[in-house]
Design a protein around this motif. Structure first.
Motif, PDB file in Angstrom:
ATOM      1  N   ASP A   1       0.804  -1.215   0.000  1.00 30.83           N
ATOM      2  CA  ASP A   1       0.000   0.000   0.000  1.00 30.83           C
ATOM      3  C   ASP A   1       0.843   1.274   0.000  1.00 30.83           C
ATOM      4  OD1 ASP A   1      -2.259  -1.485   0.004  1.00 30.83           O
ATOM      5  OD2 ASP A   1      -2.741  -1.182   2.112  1.00 30.83           O
TER       6      ASP A   1
ATOM      7  N   ARG B   1       3.051   2.690  -2.024  1.00 32.74           N
ATOM      8  CA  ARG B   1       3.079   3.534  -3.216  1.00 32.74           C
ATOM      9  C   ARG B   1       1.829   4.391  -3.298  1.00 32.74           C
ATOM     10  NH1 ARG B   1       8.360   3.415  -4.827  1.00 32.74           N
ATOM     11  NH2 ARG B   1       9.089   1.287  -5.031  1.00 32.74           N
ATOM     12  N   GLY B   2       0.665   3.775  -3.055  1.00 32.48           N
ATOM     13  CA  GLY B   2      -0.576   4.519  -3.137  1.00 32.48           C
ATOM     14  C   GLY B   2      -0.653   5.621  -2.102  1.00 32.48           C
ATOM     15  N   ARG B   3      -0.265   5.308  -0.874  1.00 26.12           N
ATOM     16  CA  ARG B   3      -0.314   6.307   0.184  1.00 26.12           C
ATOM     17  C   ARG B   3       0.639   7.468  -0.109  1.00 26.12           C
ATOM     18  NH1 ARG B   3      -2.461   6.452   5.047  1.00 26.12           N
ATOM     19  NH2 ARG B   3      -3.110   4.284   4.878  1.00 26.12           N
TER      20      ARG B   3
ATOM     21  N   SER C   1      -0.081  12.499 -11.702  1.00 30.82           N
ATOM     22  CA  SER C   1      -1.389  12.448 -11.048  1.00 30.82           C
ATOM     23  C   SER C   1      -2.415  13.195 -11.891  1.00 30.82           C
ATOM     24  CB  SER C   1      -1.318  13.068  -9.656  1.00 30.82           C
ATOM     25  OG  SER C   1      -0.499  12.295  -8.797  1.00 30.82           O
TER      26      SER C   1
ATOM     27  N   VAL D   1      -8.268   2.972  -1.819  1.00 26.59           N
ATOM     28  CA  VAL D   1      -7.365   3.023  -2.970  1.00 26.59           C
ATOM     29  C   VAL D   1      -7.314   1.647  -3.617  1.00 26.59           C
ATOM     30  CG1 VAL D   1      -4.941   3.225  -3.667  1.00 26.59           C
ATOM     31  CG2 VAL D   1      -5.928   4.922  -2.145  1.00 26.59           C
TER      32      VAL D   1
ATOM     33  N   GLU E   1      -4.976  -0.428  -6.443  1.00 26.93           N
ATOM     34  CA  GLU E   1      -3.710  -0.374  -7.167  1.00 26.93           C
ATOM     35  C   GLU E   1      -3.673  -1.452  -8.238  1.00 26.93           C
ATOM     36  OE1 GLU E   1      -0.292  -0.376  -4.669  1.00 26.93           O
ATOM     37  OE2 GLU E   1      -0.974   1.313  -3.453  1.00 26.93           O
TER      38      GLU E   1
ATOM     39  N   VAL F   1       2.425   1.428 -11.531  1.00 26.18           N
ATOM     40  CA  VAL F   1       1.466   1.207 -10.455  1.00 26.18           C
ATOM     41  C   VAL F   1       0.390   2.278 -10.621  1.00 26.18           C
ATOM     42  CG1 VAL F   1       1.082   1.032  -7.972  1.00 26.18           C
ATOM     43  CG2 VAL F   1       3.304   0.373  -8.946  1.00 26.18           C
TER      44      VAL F   1
ATOM     45  N   VAL G   1      -2.605   4.008  -9.360  1.00 22.00           N
ATOM     46  CA  VAL G   1      -3.221   4.197  -8.049  1.00 22.00           C
ATOM     47  C   VAL G   1      -4.529   4.957  -8.242  1.00 22.00           C
ATOM     48  CG1 VAL G   1      -2.921   5.179  -5.749  1.00 22.00           C
ATOM     49  CG2 VAL G   1      -0.938   4.285  -6.987  1.00 22.00           C
TER      50      VAL G   1
ATOM     51  N   ALA H   1      -7.675   6.490  -6.418  1.00 25.48           N
ATOM     52  CA  ALA H   1      -8.181   6.897  -5.112  1.00 25.48           C
ATOM     53  C   ALA H   1      -9.648   7.285  -5.241  1.00 25.48           C
ATOM     54  CB  ALA H   1      -7.369   8.073  -4.571  1.00 25.48           C
TER      55      ALA H   1
ATOM     56  N   ASP I   1      -0.318   7.625 -11.898  1.00 24.87           N
ATOM     57  CA  ASP I   1       0.449   6.616 -12.624  1.00 24.87           C
ATOM     58  C   ASP I   1       1.884   6.696 -12.133  1.00 24.87           C
ATOM     59  OD1 ASP I   1       1.195   4.658 -14.367  1.00 24.87           O
ATOM     60  OD2 ASP I   1       1.052   5.871 -16.175  1.00 24.87           O
TER      61      ASP I   1
END
Length: 242
Positions: free
Chosen positions: A83, A85-87, A144, A181, A183, A209, A211, A213, A225
Motif C-alpha cells: 500500500d 506507493r498509493g499512500r 497524477s 485506494v 492499485e 502502479v 493508483v 483513489a 500513474d
C-alpha cells in the motif's frame, strides 16, 4: 479494447473476508466462522470456501491452529508495504524530501487513466507530474490526474509545489473524503518523454502502479500513474508454504 473480467468466486469470497478482517468484524486472535457456516452464509460450495480460506492463509491473513480452528492474524506486514506507493502518491508533501515538480497543466486524459476516472477518452483533466530522485538519480515518476471540475478553487492547477499532500488539500478545500485506494500493477514500455525523465536506455521497460483513489461511493478523485524503472527495482513478497 479492454475487457473487464470478474474474479473467480473464491477470490471474491476471500476479498469479502479480508474486508471483514480490516473493518474489525473478525478481530485478530478470534476464530473465523467454520466452513459449514461460510457455506450457509454465502451460498457457495465447500471447495470454494476452502480455496478462499487457503488463499487468505497463504497471504498471512489467517492461520490454522490444531484443535482450535482458523484464527485471524490481522493485516499482514507485506500488505502494508504494497500500500505504500498509493499512500505516498496521495500524501506526498511536494515541498519536502527529494524530488521536484516538473509539470502542471490541462491535458487530454490518457486512455489507461480515462476508464479509472470514469471519463470519456480525450476529456481534459489536470495533470501534476513529480519526479522522485535519490542520490541524484531519478527513481520514480508520478503523474497524477484529476477531473477538471474537482480542482476548481484549489491550488492544484498552480506550478508551485504543494504543501501537505493532495489528499489533505482536496479534503480541506473541496470537502471530499478519500475512502479507499485500488492499485493495478503492470509492465510497459515508457513513452519518449517518460524515458527521458527517468534516464532510461532504449527498450528498458517500466513498472506502472496505477493508483486509483476513490470516495466511499466509488467515485474516482485522483489517479496516479507511478512509473518505476525496471532496472532499479527489487520487489519482495512473502508467502507461506502449506
Amino acid at each position: 479494447m479492454a475487457y473487464e473480467v470478474e474474479p473467480p468466486k473464491y477470490v471474491r469470497l476471500a476479498q469479502t473476508l479480508q474486508q471483514r478482517i480490516e473493518d474489525g468484524t473478525y478481530a485478530p486472535g478470534t476464530r473465523v466462522p467454520s466452513e459449514n457456516q461460510l457455506v450457509q452464509a454465502f451460498g457457495m460450495s465447500r471447495p470454494t470456501v476452502v480455496r478462499a480460506l487457503e488463499l487468505l492463509k497463504r497471504d498471512g491473513w489467517l492461520e490454522s491452529r490444531q484443535g482450535y480452528g482458523t484464527i485471524v492474524r490481522g493485516r499482514p506486514e507485506v500488505v502494508e508495504q504494497k500500500d505504500r506507493r498509493g499512500r505516498e502518491a496521495l500524501e506526498r508533501d511536494e515541498t519536502q524530501g527529494a524530488g521536484r515538480l516538473i509539470e502542471v497543466g490541462r491535458v487530454p486524459v490518457p486512455a489507461r487513466v480515462a476508464s479509472a476516472l470514469g471519463l470519456p477518452k480525450k476529456t481534459e483533466v489536470l495533470m501534476r507530474r513529480f519526479l522522485v530522485e535519490e542520490g541524484g538519480e531519478a527513481v520514480e515518476l508520478v503523474s497524477s490526474y484529476f477531473p477538471a471540475g474537482l480542482v476548481e478553487g484549489t491550488e492544484l492547477g498552480t506550478d508551485e509545489p504543494l504543501s501537505g499532500g493532495v489528499r489533505e488539500h482536496l479534503e480541506t478545500r473541496k470537502k471530499v473524503r478519500f475512502d479507499h485506494v485500488v492499485e493495478r500493477v503492470s509492465a510497459r514500455l515508457p513513452e519518449v518523454g517518460e524515458a527521458e525523465l527517468l534516464d532510461l536506455p532504449a527498450g528498458m521497460p517500466v513498472l506502472s502502479v496505477l493508483v486509483v483513489a476513490c470516495d466511499a461511493s466509488g467515485r474516482s478523485l485522483q489517479v496516479a500513474d507511478v512509473l518505476l524503472p525496471a532496472d532499479r527495482q527489487e520487489l519482495e513478497d512473502i508467502y507461506r508454504l502449506s
